[in-house]
Design a protein around this motif. Sequence first.
Motif, short mmCIF file in Angstrom:
data_model
loop_
_atom_site.label_atom_id
_atom_site.label_comp_id
_atom_site.label_asym_id
_atom_site.label_seq_id
_atom_site.Cartn_x
_atom_site.Cartn_y
_atom_site.Cartn_z
N LYS A 49 0.94 -1.14 0.04
CA LYS A 49 0.10 0.07 -0.05
C LYS A 49 0.84 1.13 -0.21
CE LYS A 49 -4.12 -1.57 2.25
NZ LYS A 49 -4.72 -1.48 3.66
N LEU A 50 1.85 1.38 0.78
CA LEU A 50 2.81 2.52 0.87
C LEU A 50 3.52 2.55 -0.45
CD1 LEU A 50 4.33 2.00 4.27
CD2 LEU A 50 2.46 3.45 3.73
N TRP A 51 4.01 1.46 -1.19
CA TRP A 51 4.45 1.42 -2.40
C TRP A 51 3.67 2.26 -3.34
CZ3 TRP A 51 9.41 1.44 -4.03
CH2 TRP A 51 9.68 1.06 -5.26
N ARG A 52 2.38 1.67 -3.52
CA ARG A 52 1.47 1.78 -4.46
C ARG A 52 1.12 3.79 -4.33
NH1 ARG A 52 -0.94 -1.87 -7.28
NH2 ARG A 52 -0.80 -3.88 -6.71
N ALA A 53 1.04 4.06 -2.87
CA ALA A 53 0.94 5.38 -2.57
C ALA A 53 2.07 6.38 -3.04
CB ALA A 53 0.53 5.62 -1.18
N ILE A 54 3.21 6.01 -2.70
CA ILE A 54 4.45 6.86 -3.05
C ILE A 54 4.64 6.78 -4.80
CG2 ILE A 54 6.92 6.81 -2.90
CD1 ILE A 54 6.70 5.62 0.00
N SER A 55 4.32 5.64 -5.31
CA SER A 55 4.33 5.54 -6.88
C SER A 55 3.19 6.48 -7.38
CB SER A 55 4.16 4.11 -7.13
OG SER A 55 5.26 3.29 -6.95
N ALA A 56 2.27 6.55 -6.88
CA ALA A 56 1.21 7.40 -7.45
C ALA A 56 1.46 8.93 -7.16
CB ALA A 56 -0.33 7.19 -6.52
#
Length: 74
Positions: free
Chosen positions: A65-72
């Motif tokens: 979830k953190l990776w996806r949020a940072i990538s967004a």
Amino acid sequence: MPRADDFCRFELEENSSPTDKNPLGVKGVGEAGTIGAIPAVMNAVNDALAAIGAPPVELPATAEKLWRAISAAS
């Protein structure tokens, strides 16, 4: 600094109220002191994400979830 002799006299009492939810009749209270830690950590995580323009995440804050949020945000 207040000392013990600065306090008024008080008496401690006990009001037992066992639960019928388990065979021992006991209730848990050890978690009460830590309940504020979870929202505090999530507020810190989401504050850090907001600083880079990332969307907030909800519990559980997994690595994915953190990776996806940072990538967004990028």
